[in-house]
Design a protein around this motif. Sequence first.
Motif, PDB file in Angstrom:
ATOM      1  N   VAL A  28      -8.279   2.809  38.030  1.00 35.21           N
ATOM      2  CA  VAL A  28      -7.909   4.239  37.902  1.00 35.21           C
ATOM      3  C   VAL A  28      -8.787   5.372  37.751  1.00 35.21           C
ATOM      4  N   ALA A  29      -9.073   6.471  38.587  1.00 36.29           N
ATOM      5  CA  ALA A  29     -10.038   7.204  38.535  1.00 36.29           C
ATOM      6  C   ALA A  29      -9.368   8.561  38.697  1.00 36.29           C
ATOM      7  N   HIS A  30     -10.351   9.739  39.217  1.00 35.81           N
ATOM      8  CA  HIS A  30     -10.005  10.850  39.446  1.00 35.81           C
ATOM      9  C   HIS A  30     -10.215  11.558  40.545  1.00 35.81           C
ATOM     10  N   MET A  31      -9.524  12.811  40.960  1.00 36.38           N
ATOM     11  CA  MET A  31     -10.016  13.233  42.213  1.00 36.38           C
ATOM     12  C   MET A  31      -9.939  14.998  41.881  1.00 36.38           C
ATOM     13  N   ASN A  32     -10.864  15.533  42.290  1.00 37.74           N
ATOM     14  CA  ASN A  32     -10.898  17.138  42.380  1.00 37.74           C
ATOM     15  C   ASN A  32     -10.328  17.346  43.738  1.00 37.74           C
ATOM     16  N   ALA A  33     -10.400  18.708  43.730  1.00 30.46           N
ATOM     17  CA  ALA A  33      -9.604  19.023  45.287  1.00 30.46           C
ATOM     18  C   ALA A  33     -10.301  18.581  46.412  1.00 30.46           C
ATOM     19  N   GLN A  34     -11.659  18.734  46.395  1.00 25.35           N
ATOM     20  CA  GLN A  34     -12.760  18.189  47.393  1.00 25.35           C
ATOM     21  C   GLN A  34     -12.374  16.715  47.557  1.00 25.35           C
ATOM     22  N   ALA A  35     -12.505  15.741  46.578  1.00 25.52           N
ATOM     23  CA  ALA A  35     -12.333  14.318  46.713  1.00 25.52           C
ATOM     24  C   ALA A  35     -10.825  14.114  47.389  1.00 25.52           C
ATOM     25  N   LEU A  36      -9.946  14.982  46.863  1.00 28.52           N
ATOM     26  CA  LEU A  36      -8.429  14.731  47.397  1.00 28.52           C
ATOM     27  C   LEU A  36      -8.539  15.123  49.078  1.00 28.52           C
ATOM     28  N   ALA A  37      -8.977  16.117  49.257  1.00 30.37           N
ATOM     29  CA  ALA A  37      -9.228  16.677  50.768  1.00 30.37           C
ATOM     30  C   ALA A  37      -9.930  15.627  51.657  1.00 30.37           C
ATOM     31  N   LYS A  38     -11.037  15.268  51.096  1.00 27.59           N
ATOM     32  CA  LYS A  38     -11.928  14.257  51.958  1.00 27.59           C
ATOM     33  C   LYS A  38     -10.986  12.954  52.016  1.00 27.59           C
ATOM     34  N   THR A  39     -10.474  12.599  51.057  1.00 37.20           N
ATOM     35  CA  THR A  39      -9.798  11.413  51.217  1.00 37.20           C
ATOM     36  C   THR A  39      -8.605  11.334  52.350  1.00 37.20           C
TER      37      THR A  39
ATOM     38  N   GLU B 286      -8.509  13.566  54.578  1.00 33.05           N
ATOM     39  CA  GLU B 286      -8.876  13.786  56.120  1.00 33.05           C
ATOM     40  C   GLU B 286      -9.589  12.291  56.744  1.00 33.05           C
ATOM     41  N   THR B 287     -10.308  11.633  55.743  1.00 32.70           N
ATOM     42  CA  THR B 287     -11.110  10.670  56.336  1.00 32.70           C
ATOM     43  C   THR B 287     -10.084   9.269  56.416  1.00 32.70           C
ATOM     44  N   GLY B 288      -9.208   9.089  55.467  1.00 35.64           N
ATOM     45  CA  GLY B 288      -8.401   7.925  55.270  1.00 35.64           C
ATOM     46  C   GLY B 288      -9.354   6.896  54.363  1.00 35.64           C
ATOM     47  N   GLU B 289     -10.259   7.377  53.713  1.00 32.53           N
ATOM     48  CA  GLU B 289     -11.192   6.652  52.930  1.00 32.53           C
ATOM     49  C   GLU B 289     -11.302   7.342  51.413  1.00 32.53           C
ATOM     50  N   ALA B 290     -11.165   6.377  50.536  1.00 30.63           N
ATOM     51  CA  ALA B 290     -11.248   6.935  49.168  1.00 30.63           C
ATOM     52  C   ALA B 290     -12.547   7.592  48.635  1.00 30.63           C
ATOM     53  N   TRP B 291     -12.316   9.032  48.043  1.00 31.35           N
ATOM     54  CA  TRP B 291     -13.321   9.668  47.422  1.00 31.35           C
ATOM     55  C   TRP B 291     -12.664  10.110  46.201  1.00 31.35           C
ATOM     56  N   TYR B 292     -13.735  10.039  45.236  1.00 25.54           N
ATOM     57  CA  TYR B 292     -13.354  10.596  43.576  1.00 25.54           C
ATOM     58  C   TYR B 292     -14.375  11.369  43.256  1.00 25.54           C
ATOM     59  N   PHE B 293     -14.013  11.887  41.906  1.00 28.30           N
ATOM     60  CA  PHE B 293     -14.878  12.615  41.269  1.00 28.30           C
ATOM     61  C   PHE B 293     -15.194  12.213  40.197  1.00 28.30           C
ATOM     62  N   SER B 294     -16.415  11.819  39.731  1.00 26.32           N
ATOM     63  CA  SER B 294     -16.958  11.182  38.797  1.00 26.32           C
ATOM     64  C   SER B 294     -17.087  12.129  37.355  1.00 26.32           C
TER      65      SER B 294
ATOM     66  N   LEU C 228     -18.923  14.453  42.954  1.00 22.99           N
ATOM     67  CA  LEU C 228     -18.056  14.103  44.111  1.00 22.99           C
ATOM     68  C   LEU C 228     -18.788  12.540  44.459  1.00 22.99           C
ATOM     69  N   TRP C 229     -17.915  11.530  44.824  1.00 25.03           N
ATOM     70  CA  TRP C 229     -18.532  10.149  45.282  1.00 25.03           C
ATOM     71  C   TRP C 229     -17.445   9.473  46.475  1.00 25.03           C
ATOM     72  N   LYS C 230     -18.328   8.948  47.230  1.00 29.89           N
ATOM     73  CA  LYS C 230     -17.232   8.118  48.230  1.00 29.89           C
ATOM     74  C   LYS C 230     -17.202   6.784  47.784  1.00 29.89           C
ATOM     75  N   LYS C 231     -16.209   6.108  47.378  1.00 32.66           N
ATOM     76  CA  LYS C 231     -16.246   4.798  47.140  1.00 32.66           C
ATOM     77  C   LYS C 231     -16.853   3.932  48.032  1.00 32.66           C
ATOM     78  N   GLY C 232     -17.791   2.921  47.603  1.00 30.18           N
ATOM     79  CA  GLY C 232     -18.328   2.256  48.479  1.00 30.18           C
ATOM     80  C   GLY C 232     -19.452   2.662  49.110  1.00 30.18           C
TER      81      GLY C 232
END
Lengths: 159, 159
Positions: free
Chosen positions: B54-65, B67-75, B81-85
């Motif tokens: 369970v993590a969190h996304m800001n608007a940018q993390a949500l948009a990048k997820t 757009e890219t099809g890979e999970a981005w979160y906000f720490s 902002l961080w890309k998982k992995g």
Amino acid sequence: MAATSLAMADNVEPMPTPPQSDIEEGLVFTPKFDKDGLVTCVATDAATGDVLMVAHMNAQALAKTIETGEAWYFSRSRRALWKKGESSGHVQRVVEMRVDCDQDAVWIKVVQHGAGACHTGRRSCFYRAVKSGKPGEATLEFRDADKAFDPKAVYTQSD
Amino acid sequence: MAATSLAMADNVEPMPTPPQSDIEEGLVFTPKFDKDGLVTCVATDAATGDVLMVAHMNAQALAKTIETGEAWYFSRSRRALWKKGESSGHVQRVVEMRVDCDQDAVWIKVVQHGAGACHTGRRSCFYRAVKSGKPGEATLEFRDADKAFDPKAVYTQSD
């Protein structure tokens, strides 16, 4: 056996925060409530694995869920403790509760009684998929969105 | 097709809140960010249904997820902002993203690349069960807690 008093989380005097290694690798349950006194709770259907809802628990909701084996939450909008299914009869029996590495989220696997978990009448609150559109845009699409029950006939208040 | 600009959520001027009926029954994606600009994200394993994190996304993390099809979160702890992995290679490919009734939480079903999602080395962050004890007390018990990888050998920073 290591144990912690959940009731203490409501005290004015906060408990000292354990070292990160104890939080992550220990067997003492020390839920990390946020500044509003809440942890995030994910409820999944024990049979299908589907996420039914995401809600919040304060110390009291967490303690009552553990003690009774049925899901209790804390409503952020109504600022009130509520038992899931109190008015609808759609209670959630907890098969297993887990806590995550940093102890700020719990996952409960539940048997969902009644037709559904969502106040809109669906089985799950997650009845729409997010589809990518043009850059910076996204649209929704209904998925598993059939109404399982008539919320107007079931609810006396939102639960 | 109804659409919304995710980028707008970062604007100083907030978008007007749509009526509750549109939020719940509409096909416009209007994520309801909290006062810290975040929505909650639950990531489940697309194959097993297990909750991975369970993590969190800001608007940018949500948009990048999206757009890219890979999970981005906000720490929240690192305010970044961080890309998982990104450092571990344990990226999450998003098979499906769903939003809940009031649009303040998203659920992503992912293919978890690499051995696991948790920075402690487990497949899932939820590797301990909460057991009821005496009234007001609870203890933890390891479940599915075998280390899937050595975090010290994998991470250059927490992800």
